[in-house]
Scaffold this motif. Structure first.
Motif, PDB file in Angstrom:
ATOM      1  N   ALA A  80       0.848  -1.188   0.000  1.00 37.95           N
ATOM      2  CA  ALA A  80       0.000   0.000   0.000  1.00 37.95           C
ATOM      3  C   ALA A  80       0.882   1.236   0.000  1.00 37.95           C
ATOM      4  CB  ALA A  80      -0.906   0.009   1.231  1.00 37.95           C
ATOM      5  N   VAL A  81       0.488   2.248  -0.778  1.00 42.21           N
ATOM      6  CA  VAL A  81       1.217   3.519  -0.792  1.00 42.21           C
ATOM      7  C   VAL A  81       0.219   4.660  -0.651  1.00 42.21           C
ATOM      8  CG1 VAL A  81       3.105   2.638  -2.235  1.00 42.21           C
ATOM      9  CG2 VAL A  81       1.131   3.739  -3.319  1.00 42.21           C
ATOM     10  N   GLY A  82       0.723   5.800  -0.216  1.00 43.11           N
ATOM     11  CA  GLY A  82      -0.152   6.961  -0.052  1.00 43.11           C
ATOM     12  C   GLY A  82       0.580   8.116   0.571  1.00 43.11           C
ATOM     13  N   GLY A  83      -0.091   8.754   1.527  1.00 39.41           N
ATOM     14  CA  GLY A  83       0.463   9.934   2.164  1.00 39.41           C
ATOM     15  C   GLY A  83      -0.492  11.103   2.088  1.00 39.41           C
ATOM     16  N   ASP A  84       0.061  12.292   1.933  1.00 37.49           N
ATOM     17  CA  ASP A  84      -0.699  13.544   1.837  1.00 37.49           C
ATOM     18  C   ASP A  84      -0.393  14.155   0.477  1.00 37.49           C
ATOM     19  OD1 ASP A  84      -1.655  16.209   2.050  1.00 37.49           O
ATOM     20  OD2 ASP A  84      -1.347  16.198   4.213  1.00 37.49           O
ATOM     21  N   TYR A  85      -1.423  14.294  -0.362  1.00 33.75           N
ATOM     22  CA  TYR A  85      -1.150  14.747  -1.735  1.00 33.75           C
ATOM     23  C   TYR A  85      -0.866  16.242  -1.842  1.00 33.75           C
ATOM     24  CZ  TYR A  85      -6.079  16.318  -2.191  1.00 33.75           C
ATOM     25  OH  TYR A  85      -7.285  16.941  -2.034  1.00 33.75           O
ATOM     26  N   ARG A  86      -1.047  16.995  -0.775  1.00 35.10           N
ATOM     27  CA  ARG A  86      -0.747  18.426  -0.821  1.00 35.10           C
ATOM     28  C   ARG A  86       0.759  18.648  -0.911  1.00 35.10           C
ATOM     29  NH1 ARG A  86      -4.312  19.914   4.394  1.00 35.10           N
ATOM     30  NH2 ARG A  86      -3.090  18.096   5.097  1.00 35.10           N
ATOM     31  N   LYS A  87       1.169  19.517  -1.815  1.00 34.74           N
ATOM     32  CA  LYS A  87       2.588  19.693  -2.109  1.00 34.74           C
ATOM     33  C   LYS A  87       3.387  20.187  -0.914  1.00 34.74           C
ATOM     34  CE  LYS A  87       1.979  20.604  -7.066  1.00 34.74           C
ATOM     35  NZ  LYS A  87       2.193  21.570  -8.179  1.00 34.74           N
ATOM     36  N   ASP A  88       2.765  20.965  -0.050  1.00 39.29           N
ATOM     37  CA  ASP A  88       3.507  21.582   1.049  1.00 39.29           C
ATOM     38  C   ASP A  88       3.458  20.759   2.326  1.00 39.29           C
ATOM     39  OD1 ASP A  88       0.797  21.967   1.373  1.00 39.29           O
ATOM     40  OD2 ASP A  88       0.998  23.952   2.292  1.00 39.29           O
ATOM     41  N   GLN A  89       2.958  19.519   2.248  1.00 40.47           N
ATOM     42  CA  GLN A  89       2.816  18.703   3.431  1.00 40.47           C
ATOM     43  C   GLN A  89       3.689  17.451   3.352  1.00 40.47           C
ATOM     44  OE1 GLN A  89       0.938  19.579   6.187  1.00 40.47           O
ATOM     45  NE2 GLN A  89       0.740  21.518   5.053  1.00 40.47           N
ATOM     46  N   PRO A  90       4.325  17.057   4.459  1.00 39.48           N
ATOM     47  CA  PRO A  90       5.143  15.836   4.445  1.00 39.48           C
ATOM     48  C   PRO A  90       4.264  14.589   4.415  1.00 39.48           C
ATOM     49  CG  PRO A  90       5.004  16.715   6.662  1.00 39.48           C
ATOM     50  CD  PRO A  90       4.335  17.723   5.765  1.00 39.48           C
ATOM     51  N   SER A  91       4.848  13.482   4.020  1.00 43.23           N
ATOM     52  CA  SER A  91       4.131  12.205   3.962  1.00 43.23           C
ATOM     53  C   SER A  91       4.969  11.109   4.621  1.00 43.23           C
ATOM     54  CB  SER A  91       3.797  11.839   2.513  1.00 43.23           C
ATOM     55  OG  SER A  91       2.828  12.696   1.970  1.00 43.23           O
ATOM     56  N   PRO A  92       5.064  11.124   5.933  1.00 44.45           N
ATOM     57  CA  PRO A  92       5.790  10.044   6.617  1.00 44.45           C
ATOM     58  C   PRO A  92       5.036   8.731   6.507  1.00 44.45           C
ATOM     59  CG  PRO A  92       4.618  11.382   8.211  1.00 44.45           C
ATOM     60  CD  PRO A  92       4.460  12.073   6.878  1.00 44.45           C
ATOM     61  N   ARG A  93       5.762   7.640   6.602  1.00 49.40           N
ATOM     62  CA  ARG A  93       5.154   6.300   6.555  1.00 49.40           C
ATOM     63  C   ARG A  93       4.256   6.143   5.332  1.00 49.40           C
ATOM     64  NH1 ARG A  93       2.093   5.947  11.874  1.00 49.40           N
ATOM     65  NH2 ARG A  93       2.211   8.224  11.812  1.00 49.40           N
ATOM     66  N   ALA A  94       4.798   6.482   4.170  1.00 50.81           N
ATOM     67  CA  ALA A  94       4.009   6.510   2.940  1.00 50.81           C
ATOM     68  C   ALA A  94       3.841   5.148   2.280  1.00 50.81           C
ATOM     69  CB  ALA A  94       4.633   7.483   1.942  1.00 50.81           C
ATOM     70  N   ALA A  95       4.313   4.071   2.913  1.00 49.02           N
ATOM     71  CA  ALA A  95       4.153   2.731   2.342  1.00 49.02           C
ATOM     72  C   ALA A  95       4.021   1.711   3.457  1.00 49.02           C
ATOM     73  CB  ALA A  95       5.328   2.370   1.437  1.00 49.02           C
ATOM     74  N   ALA A  96       3.286   0.633   3.167  1.00 49.23           N
ATOM     75  CA  ALA A  96       3.105  -0.463   4.112  1.00 49.23           C
ATOM     76  C   ALA A  96       3.010  -1.765   3.331  1.00 49.23           C
ATOM     77  CB  ALA A  96       1.851  -0.251   4.965  1.00 49.23           C
ATOM     78  N   VAL A  97       3.261  -2.880   4.008  1.00 51.98           N
ATOM     79  CA  VAL A  97       3.242  -4.187   3.347  1.00 51.98           C
ATOM     80  C   VAL A  97       2.414  -5.168   4.171  1.00 51.98           C
ATOM     81  CG1 VAL A  97       5.482  -3.828   2.260  1.00 51.98           C
ATOM     82  CG2 VAL A  97       5.367  -4.941   4.502  1.00 51.98           C
ATOM     83  N   THR A  98       1.903  -6.182   3.484  1.00 53.01           N
ATOM     84  CA  THR A  98       1.192  -7.269   4.138  1.00 53.01           C
ATOM     85  C   THR A  98       1.627  -8.591   3.526  1.00 53.01           C
ATOM     86  OG1 THR A  98      -0.979  -8.208   4.685  1.00 53.01           O
ATOM     87  CG2 THR A  98      -0.774  -7.127   2.547  1.00 53.01           C
ATOM     88  N   GLY A  99       1.652  -9.634   4.343  1.00 56.07           N
ATOM     89  CA  GLY A  99       1.964 -10.973   3.847  1.00 56.07           C
ATOM     90  C   GLY A  99       0.847 -11.955   4.112  1.00 56.07           C
ATOM     91  N   ARG A 129       3.060   9.008  -2.526  1.00 50.79           N
ATOM     92  CA  ARG A 129       3.052   8.156  -3.710  1.00 50.79           C
ATOM     93  C   ARG A 129       1.621   7.687  -3.974  1.00 50.79           C
ATOM     94  NH1 ARG A 129       6.981  10.548  -4.510  1.00 50.79           N
ATOM     95  NH2 ARG A 129       9.148   9.781  -4.555  1.00 50.79           N
ATOM     96  N   SER A 130       1.210   7.741  -5.239  1.00 54.39           N
ATOM     97  CA  SER A 130      -0.171   7.411  -5.603  1.00 54.39           C
ATOM     98  C   SER A 130      -0.308   6.087  -6.329  1.00 54.39           C
ATOM     99  CB  SER A 130      -0.756   8.527  -6.479  1.00 54.39           C
ATOM    100  OG  SER A 130       0.103   8.806  -7.577  1.00 54.39           O
ATOM    101  N   GLY A 131       0.782   5.569  -6.921  1.00 55.46           N
ATOM    102  CA  GLY A 131       0.704   4.332  -7.694  1.00 55.46           C
ATOM    103  C   GLY A 131       1.807   3.367  -7.328  1.00 55.46           C
ATOM    104  N   VAL A 132       1.516   2.067  -7.473  1.00 53.31           N
ATOM    105  CA  VAL A 132       2.496   1.045  -7.124  1.00 53.31           C
ATOM    106  C   VAL A 132       2.250  -0.192  -7.973  1.00 53.31           C
ATOM    107  CG1 VAL A 132       1.047   0.167  -5.236  1.00 53.31           C
ATOM    108  CG2 VAL A 132       3.520  -0.254  -5.200  1.00 53.31           C
ATOM    109  N   ALA A 133       3.321  -0.914  -8.321  1.00 52.05           N
ATOM    110  CA  ALA A 133       3.194  -2.138  -9.120  1.00 52.05           C
ATOM    111  C   ALA A 133       4.348  -3.075  -8.795  1.00 52.05           C
ATOM    112  CB  ALA A 133       3.187  -1.820 -10.620  1.00 52.05           C
TER     113      ALA A 133
END
Length: 369
Positions: free
Chosen positions: A269-288, A305-309
């Protein structure tokens, strides 16, 4: 090793090599984001990495479907749909007539000729269109008539069965289902859907807020609520369970934006805060375990980040993209390194190893190797 096994290993090595070529071109400390290349810019050249193609448009492409190394579809702003059959050397504008007011945010393509596109928006702005002749003609197969619904993403389990997802209606996410390749759609019952959190919704940012793996498993990404969640169904959308992720939410611009599963257990999973002036800590996570538990990436991407493959035929390599760059993971999403600073919204890879990325200002690139 069988001939197919050798072919898959060669494909995997080639893809990882191309991604590593990207890595070698960028220092470990990511450089500032490069400005988007104009749509008329000449395609790039080199031994590996993202190679920009000439699209002839400045539309933003958040919908992308990689069919193969040669064939890809892109869907975007101003009702624009493009298709290539020669690896991006040329793109054909196959936009539906009269669609200029629509915002296409997702496309699912089955081959060179058959594709389904999703337009987003409130009420009748949310629509599904289908082509069976490479975009020469289009048929509208669904138009939303409920002003409370806003469709974000869609996914297909196979050439016949698929789902499309709307933001919550009456407190629950709404699902459309098709059994005939997108020719007709029906609203699924909501009894098996957990209640949405206050303020929660999906993000129509990359066509990856609803993804599937195998014949029955599907996952839905959320944001805007108190936590960024992922919902999972093992029966094609009838019954769901919801799990909190480690990706921060709590505001309308924050949460999980994109998902990718290489099988029914292993996901990113990826993501965060899409606003340009805002930080995005912990922008990715995984599952097994299919999304029952999510673990924060030890070294996440440095920004939203908005996309992942997943890279095909590998068990550990993946790419994540966003407006400020592309990141590579070679350990299943646990750690990421920025390998390109170009702006992309989404990324998709085909079974034969063809990987593509698309985004603003008509940017569409192929991973060369």
């Amino acid at each position: 090793m069988t001939l197919m096994g050798k072919k898959r290993r060669t494909t995997a090595l080639g893809l990882v090599g191309a991604a590593l070529a990207l890595a070698l071109a960028v220092p470990a400390q990511a450089a500032p984001a490069a400005p988007a290349a104009p749509a008329h810019a000449a395609p790039g050249h080199g031994s590996g990495g993202w190679q920009l193609t000439r699209t002839g448009t400045d539309a933003r492409f958040r919908g992308l479907a990689a069919v193969s190394r040669s064939v890809a579809w892109a869907a975007g702003a101003k009702g624009t749909v493009l298709r290539t059959t020669d690896g991006g050397a040329s793109w054909r504008d196959v936009s539906p007539p009269g669609a200029g007011e629509l915002e296409f945010r997702d496309v699912e393509a089955f081959d060179t000729r058959r594709a389904v596109v999703l337009a987003i928006g409130e009420g009748e702005a949310s629509r599904v269109l289908r082509t069976e002749d490479g975009g020469a003609t289009w048929t509208e197969s669904f138009r939303n008539t409920d002003p409370r619904a806003f469709y974000d993403c869609m996914t297909f389990f196979d050439r016949h069965n698929g789902l499309a997802m709307s933001d919550p209606v009456d407190g629950k996410y709404r699902l459309l289902a098709t059994r005939d390749g997108g020719r007709s759609w029906r609203v699924l019952p909501s009894e098996g859907m957990p209640a949405a959190l206050p303020g929660e919704a999906g993000f129509a940012a990359s066509g990856q807020c609803l993804v599937s793996a195998g014949p029955r498993d599907v996952w839905l990404a959320t944001g805007g609520g108190a936590t960024g969640r992922v919902l999972h169904s093992a029966d094609r959308g009838l019954n769901w369970t919801a799990t909190d992720t480690t990706i921060p939410a709590g505001e309308g611009a924050k949460g999980v934006f994109g998902l990718a599963f290489r099988d029914r257990a292993h996901g990113i999973a990826v993501g965060g805060d899409y606003r340009k002036d805002q930080p995005s800590p912990r922008a990715a996570a995984v599952t097994g375990d299919g999304g029952r538990r999510w673990t924060a990436a030890a070294t996440p991407p440095p920004a939203y980040r908005s996309g992942v493959a997943w890279l095909p035929h590998t068990r550990s390599a993946a790419l994540a993209v966003g407006p400020t760059g592309t990141d590579l993971s070679t350990d299943g999403g646990r750690s990421w390194r920025t390998v390109d600073t170009g702006s992309y919204d989404t990324v998709d890879c085909a079974a034969d190893g063809g990987c593509w990325a698309s985004g603003e200002q008509g940017r569409i690139a192929r991973l060369a190797r």
